[in-house]
Design a protein around this motif. Structure first.
Motif, PDB file in Angstrom:
ATOM      1  N   ASP A   1       0.840  -1.195   0.000  1.00  9.60           N
ATOM      2  CA  ASP A   1       0.000   0.000   0.000  1.00  9.60           C
ATOM      3  C   ASP A   1       0.877   1.248   0.000  1.00  9.60           C
ATOM      4  N   GLY A   2       0.423   2.302  -0.695  1.00 10.21           N
ATOM      5  CA  GLY A   2       1.068   3.601  -0.580  1.00 10.21           C
ATOM      6  C   GLY A   2       1.968   3.986  -1.728  1.00 10.21           C
TER       7      GLY A   2
ATOM      8  N   GLY B   1       3.448  -1.660   4.095  1.00  8.83           N
ATOM      9  CA  GLY B   1       3.251  -0.219   3.946  1.00  8.83           C
ATOM     10  C   GLY B   1       4.469   0.437   3.331  1.00  8.83           C
TER      11      GLY B   1
END
Length: 706
Positions: free
Chosen positions: A255-256, A559
């Motif tokens: 994610d991100g 992340g």
């Protein structure tokens, strides 16, 4: 019986550095007469360096402590005492401080050798947890804290570190690391010279960015000088290039990515050139070469961990491997599968950050430890929670942490100090009592940590080469006795259940614990099997496709954009390009050195001196200084006098001193006291920190004068 017939061969292990090479020792009449690399060791493959040969010198060193000593505060002299008296003095001193001033009045410092000892890993951590002080410090925050913090933030565990698959990579991109001298760091890679030759034979490349033409840079495919402390701009610019060219991708469990692209948009190759001195064209080319290589990997180590943007650097290194598809992939950055999985089993905790702060400056803890840059001020600043007693475990922070000279003064003012160490060194000379454990050849060994960082999956158990003397004690026995005796003297004791649990836990020997942990594993490796194969068991190369299951995050997602690091990017935008004529100080290490404690071995200190300040000839000429002259090096916190040596191995504007020197103040190690040199940490600044709390030991502004 002839001398030849009396000689016997024993399998040993060199646990003096992270490579943990296998050894074959020849022993005659109880004395080691030969040390060579073990060709049957599946990881080290017969490799040995000068430190391995010197392991026998440590065993016989007359300056090595073999029984507890007590210091006479009036004269400073040490006198041998018995173990019963020593444990009583230490436990009474620690307990008295805690009872009078609270648990945080005790400070604890753990040095690097703890990770190299099985007993320290199994029982030293138990001692620290039992004493429950928040003023715990270690060498982690002068060495590797950004690595551990980013592993925690991105992968869910502080020790889930991606390891370069050096044996199969075709493009090895190296920032601030010197494995030719270190044998790897947070990358257990013995026999690196041969592994590099194998990489080149298969058509691979090694590209090194470093402000010094190191031993590794000299054998690289190409080397680029880079100003100290500016690696972040170059790494971020490489990410910028990959996004601009549409080459930055992320796996489905990450994610991100969009946040990362936005965050690095400002950091162009042109800006990186202005800050670092590396041509923008080279930055772009190397980024594209990494992205298009068949199995490439980026790796950054001490040179990028120990400056003010170490966490940004390690984040960017991880991202380079992730967005190029080289994480969890053959030839890229991979996770090990050790027989004892310290990560997956929870043997070592996941870690945390900023759960509490230091008392004076409010610096954040990480994984239960405060930045060691705060230690001196926590001793000298009055008030509730002031450190009044210290316990050091195999460490020498006077030589290895920032502004060591002032820490030296602070330790002299403690109410009480105890140390577990085999030497009277620059730090332990302040101890009221020193408790010496057995040496490396007198205890069993299993690599609980370094198998986690190894470039190949192997397992090895090495029984003690020599039996300990009847009156000697192993480190785990010392930790057990100090913990239990101190707790017994506390006014506020843990519950009876907690005390009984601790007693049972610390009562098990490290070898017994290894057997239990192996039995819990899934590799089929048992202690019996390892005893039958003393050179080790080969479990094969690093395995791909372990993710996302290997992630330790609660949702098994990764992340890419930790808020802590994204926020720190703002700090980069405020940094000005280097001033004209500015000199920046960096450290260095040598193959013969092991931090601050191997200089008492004569065979490692003979020959050409290695303590000089290295400086580019143009910088010498600009200051009207001559090669070989004694010069004064001055930083914000101190000054030293040392010989200077001219070399074009240094980037102009950069000077270098080795780490671990400066023994003249210590009479307890007679040979080391004769070794010339000064401590670089009399110049490093405890106020220069990375966001993680790691000390910024590299890129220190200095002046050099006659």
């Amino acid at each position: 019986m002839s001398a030849h017939e009396a000689a016997q061969q024993r399998i040993g292990v060199c646990n003096l550095c992270e490579a943990i090479c296998g050894l074959v020792l020849t022993i005659e009449d109880g004395t080691v007469t030969s040390v060579r690399g073990n060709p049957d060791d599946p990881l080290s493959r017969g490799h040995i360096c000068p430190k391995g040969v010197a392991i026998a010198d440590i065993h016989t060193d007359p300056d090595r402590l073999r029984r507890p000593v007590r210091r006479d505060r009036a004269t400073g002299e040490f006198h041998e005492i018995g173990w019963t008296e020593a444990i009583e003095l230490v436990s009474s001193g620690l307990a008295a401080t805690i009872n009078a001033h609270g648990r945080d009045a005790l400070g604890i410092y753990l040095g690097n050798p703890n990770v190299h000892s099985l007993g320290s890993m199994t029982h030293g951590i138990g001692l620290v947890k039992a004493l429950r002080t928040r003023n715990t410090f270690s060498a982690t925050s002068v060495d590797q804290l950004p690595h551990q913090l980013l592993a925690h933030l991105m992968f869910g565990h502080q020790l889930l570190l991606p390891i370069p698959d050096i044996d199969r990579t075709t493009y090895f991109l190296v920032f601030g690391a010197n494995p030719m001298a270190s044998n790897g760091s947070l990358m257990t890679v013995p026999d690196f010279p041969t592994r590099l030759r194998e990489l080149k034979r298969r058509g691979g490349h090694m590209v090194v960015f470093d402000p010094r033409r190191t031993e590794t840079a000299k054998v690289a495919t190409e080397h680029h000088f880079i100003r100290p402390g500016t690696d972040a701009w170059v790494l971020l610019a490489m990410l910028n290039v990959l996004f601009a060219d549409g080459l930055a991708l992320a796996p489905a469990y990450a994610d991100g990515l969009a946040e990362v692209e936005s965050a690095v948009a400002h950091f162009t190759p042109a800006l990186a050139e202005q800050m670092s001195g590396v041509p923008a064209a080279d930055i772009e080319r190397v980024a594209l070469e990494l992205a298009t290589a068949e199995g490439g990997v980026a790796y950054g180590r001490v040179g990028v961990s120990t400056h003010e943007f170490g966490s940004v650097c390690q984040w960017a290194v991880n991202l380079l491997n992730i967005v190029t598809g080289n994480l969890d992939s053959v030839g890229g950055a991979m996770f090990s599968s050790p027989a004892i999985d310290a990560v997956g089993t929870g043997l070592i905790g996941r870690g945390h950050h900023n759960a509490w702060q230091s008392r004076v400056r409010g610096l954040p803890e990480t994984a239960g430890e405060l930045p060691v840059s705060a230690l001196r001020e926590e001793i000298t600043t009055p008030g509730a929670g002031q450190v009044r007693a210290m316990l050091t475990l195999s460490g020498n922070p006077v030589l290895s942490t920032p502004d060591g000279a002032r820490l030296d003064e602070a330790l002299a003012g403690l109410d009480f100090m105890a140390a577990v160490d085999i030497y009277v060194n620059e730090t332990t000379r302040h101890a009221d009592v020193i408790l010496p454990p057995t040496g490396a050849l007198e205890r069993d060994h299993y690599d609980l940590i370094f198998q986690t960082f190894a470039v190949r999956n192997t397992a090895r158990f090495t029984p003690a080469v020599f039996e300990k003397e009847p009156e000697a004690r192993h480190d785990w026995q010392i930790y057990r006795d100090v913990a239990l005796a101190t707790i017994d003297k506390l006014d506020r004791k843990p519950s009876l259940k907690a005390r009984l649990t601790l007693r049972a836990r610390l009562g098990l020997s490290p070898t017994r614990l290894v057997g239990l942990l192996l039995a819990r594993g899934r590799t089929g490796v048992t202690l019996r099997k390892l005893r039958a194969n003393p050179s080790g068991v080969d479990l094969g190369p690093l395995r791909p496709n372990l993710l996302p299951d290997r992630l330790q995050t609660r949702d098994h997602r990764m992340g890419l954009a930790p808020p802590l690091v994204l926020a720190d990017l703002e700090r980069l935008t405020t940094v000005e390009p280097p001033a004209e004529g500015e000199l920046l100080l960096i450290g260095r290490r040598h193959k013969q050195d092991n931090n601050s404690w191997m200089h008492n071995a004569g065979r490692l200190t003979r020959g050409r001196a290695r303590h000089h300040l290295l400086m580019h000839p143009a910088d010498l000429a600009e200051r009207s200084l001559e090669d070989g002259a004694v010069v004064t090096v001055t930083s914000r916190v101190g000054k030293v006098r040392v010989e200077v040596a001219a070399t074009d191995d240094m980037m102009p504007g950069v000077v270098s001193l080795p780490h671990g020197y400066g023994h003249a103040r210590n009479p307890g190690m007679k040979k080391a006291a004769e070794v010339p040199g000064v401590s670089i940490n009399d110049l490093t600044d405890p106020e220069r920190l990375d966001v993680s709390g790691n000390a910024a030991l590299t890129g220190v502004p200095v002046t050099v004068s006659a």
